[in-house]
Design an enzyme around this catalytic site. Structure first.
Site, mmCIF file in Angstrom:
data_model
loop_
_atom_site.group_PDB
_atom_site.id
_atom_site.type_symbol
_atom_site.label_atom_id
_atom_site.label_comp_id
_atom_site.label_asym_id
_atom_site.label_seq_id
_atom_site.Cartn_x
_atom_site.Cartn_y
_atom_site.Cartn_z
ATOM 1 N N ASP A 67 117.654 63.199 69.690
ATOM 2 C CA ASP A 67 118.767 62.352 69.267
ATOM 3 C C ASP A 67 119.515 63.054 68.130
ATOM 4 O OD1 ASP A 67 116.865 61.912 67.250
ATOM 5 O OD2 ASP A 67 117.414 59.810 67.004
ATOM 6 N N TYR A 69 121.269 64.175 64.543
ATOM 7 C CA TYR A 69 120.883 64.091 63.138
ATOM 8 C C TYR A 69 121.397 62.776 62.573
ATOM 9 C CZ TYR A 69 120.093 69.167 63.513
ATOM 10 O OH TYR A 69 119.655 70.419 63.882
ATOM 11 N N PHE A 80 121.155 70.174 67.945
ATOM 12 C CA PHE A 80 120.688 71.143 66.943
ATOM 13 C C PHE A 80 121.792 71.652 66.015
ATOM 14 C CE2 PHE A 80 117.546 71.555 70.393
ATOM 15 C CZ PHE A 80 116.394 71.279 69.677
ATOM 16 N N HIS A 224 108.744 72.727 70.307
ATOM 17 C CA HIS A 224 109.980 72.387 69.591
ATOM 18 C C HIS A 224 110.110 73.269 68.341
ATOM 19 C CE1 HIS A 224 112.897 69.907 67.377
ATOM 20 N NE2 HIS A 224 113.218 69.412 68.552
#
Length: 257
Positions: A67, A69, A80, A224
Site C-alpha cells: 500500500d 506510504y 516504492f 521484501h
C-alpha cells in the site's frame, strides 16, 4: 474521485471493472473518507499515476508493492517511489543499495557503457557523458532521486496492490476493493500481453503469482526490501541485472535503473 486521471489505453483495457459493484463501492468509500476530513494518500489526482505514466502497451516490467506510504508528502502513486524532495524510506534505500552493487557488474545496457576518462562516477562504476545518449545521461543524473518516475516512463509499472491509504494508518484501505482492481490489472496484463517480467518481492506480492501465466511471462522472486527482510535474500538477488538480461533476450530495450 472526479480528479482522478486514467490513461486512455488503461481505460479501455479495464473498462469492464468500472461498473462492477466493488469499484462503485470503492469510489464511494474514498469520497466519504475525504468528505469526513481524513487525509488520504496519495492525492486523488495521483491515485492512478502508475497507469498514467506507463501505458498498457508500453509495460515491460511490473514491480508490485503493498500500500502507499502513509506519511506526509511521500506517496505519489508509484510503488516504492517518493517525491523528489522527500527523504528516501528504508525499503527504497535498500533497492538503491542493490542497484548500486549490481552496477559494479555492468548493469547498464552495453550501448550506454562508458570508455576511459569518465565524467559520471558512482564508486568504481564510471560513465563518460559523450558515450551515452542525452536521454540516458539525464536518467543517470537523476539516479539519486527517490522519484521513480524515470522507471515508469521506461515501461516499469510500479503498482501497489492497494492504491490509497489514510494518513498515518498503514493498510487502512486494504480490503475495500483495491485488491480486486489491481488483481484485474495483473490478470489483464498476463492475458493480453506476450512477454512481461514480474518482480515479486515479499510474501504479499508473491501471493499474486497464481494470476500470472508463467508459460508466457517471467517471474523473479525475492524477500521484501524492508530492513526486516532485505538481508534474507533481497540484497544480492540480482533482479535488476536479470531483468535487463531477459529484456535483451526478447529484443526489448533495457531499463536504466
Amino acid at each position: 474521485m472526479s480528479e482522478v486521471r486514467l490513461e486512455q489505453s488503461w481505460k479501455e483495457a479495464l473498462r469492464d471493472e468500472f461498473d462492477k459493484k466493488y469499484f462503485i463501492d470503492l469510489s464511494k468509500f474514498i469520497k466519504d473518507e475525504i468528505l469526513s476530513g481524513h487525509t488520504v494518500y496519495p492525492h486523488p489526482k495521483n491515485i492512478f499515476t502508475a497507469l498514467d505514466t506507463t501505458p498498457f502497451q508500453k509495460v515491460k516490467v511490473i514491480i508490485l508493492g503493498q500500500d502507499p506510504y502513509h506519511g506526509p508528502g511521500q506517496a505519489h502513486g508509484l510503488s516504492f517511489s517518493v517525491m523528489e524532495w522527500v527523504r528516501n524510506p528504508p525499503s527504497l534505500m535498500n533497492i538503491f543499495k542493490e542497484i548500486e552493487s549490481e552496477r559494479k557488474m555492468e548493469l547498464l545496457p552495453p550501448s550506454w557503457r562508458g570508455t576511459e576518462h569518465q565524467e559520471w562516477n558512482k564508486g568504481d562504476f564510471i560513465i563518460h557523458k559523450s558515450s551515452v545518449t542525452p536521454e540516458a545521461w539525464q536518467l543517470l543524473q537523476k539516479g539519486a532521486s527517490g522519484d521513480l518516475t524515470r522507471w515508469s516512463e521506461q515501461g516499469v509499472l510500479l503498482l501497489n496492490t492497494t492504491l490509497t491509504v489514510r494518513a498515518g494508518q498503514p493498510m487502512s484501505h486494504a480490503g475495500k476493493g483495491w485488491e480486486n482492481f489491481t488483481d484485474a490489472i495483473i490478470k489483464t496484463l498476463s492475458e493480453k500481453r506476450d512477454f512481461l517480467i514480474f518482480l515479486l518481492w515479499g510474501s504479499h506480492a508473491q501471493k499474486k503469482k497464481s494470476l500470472i501465466d508463467t508459460k508466457k511471462h517471467s517471474i523473479l522472486e525475492a524477500p521484501h526490501p524492508s530492513p526486516l527482510s532485505a538481508h534474507r535474500g533481497f540484497l544480492g538477488c540480482g533482479h535488476f541485472g536479470k531483468t535487463n538480461a531477459l529484456l535483451r533476450e526478447h529484443g526489448l530495450s533495457e531499463i536504466v535503473w
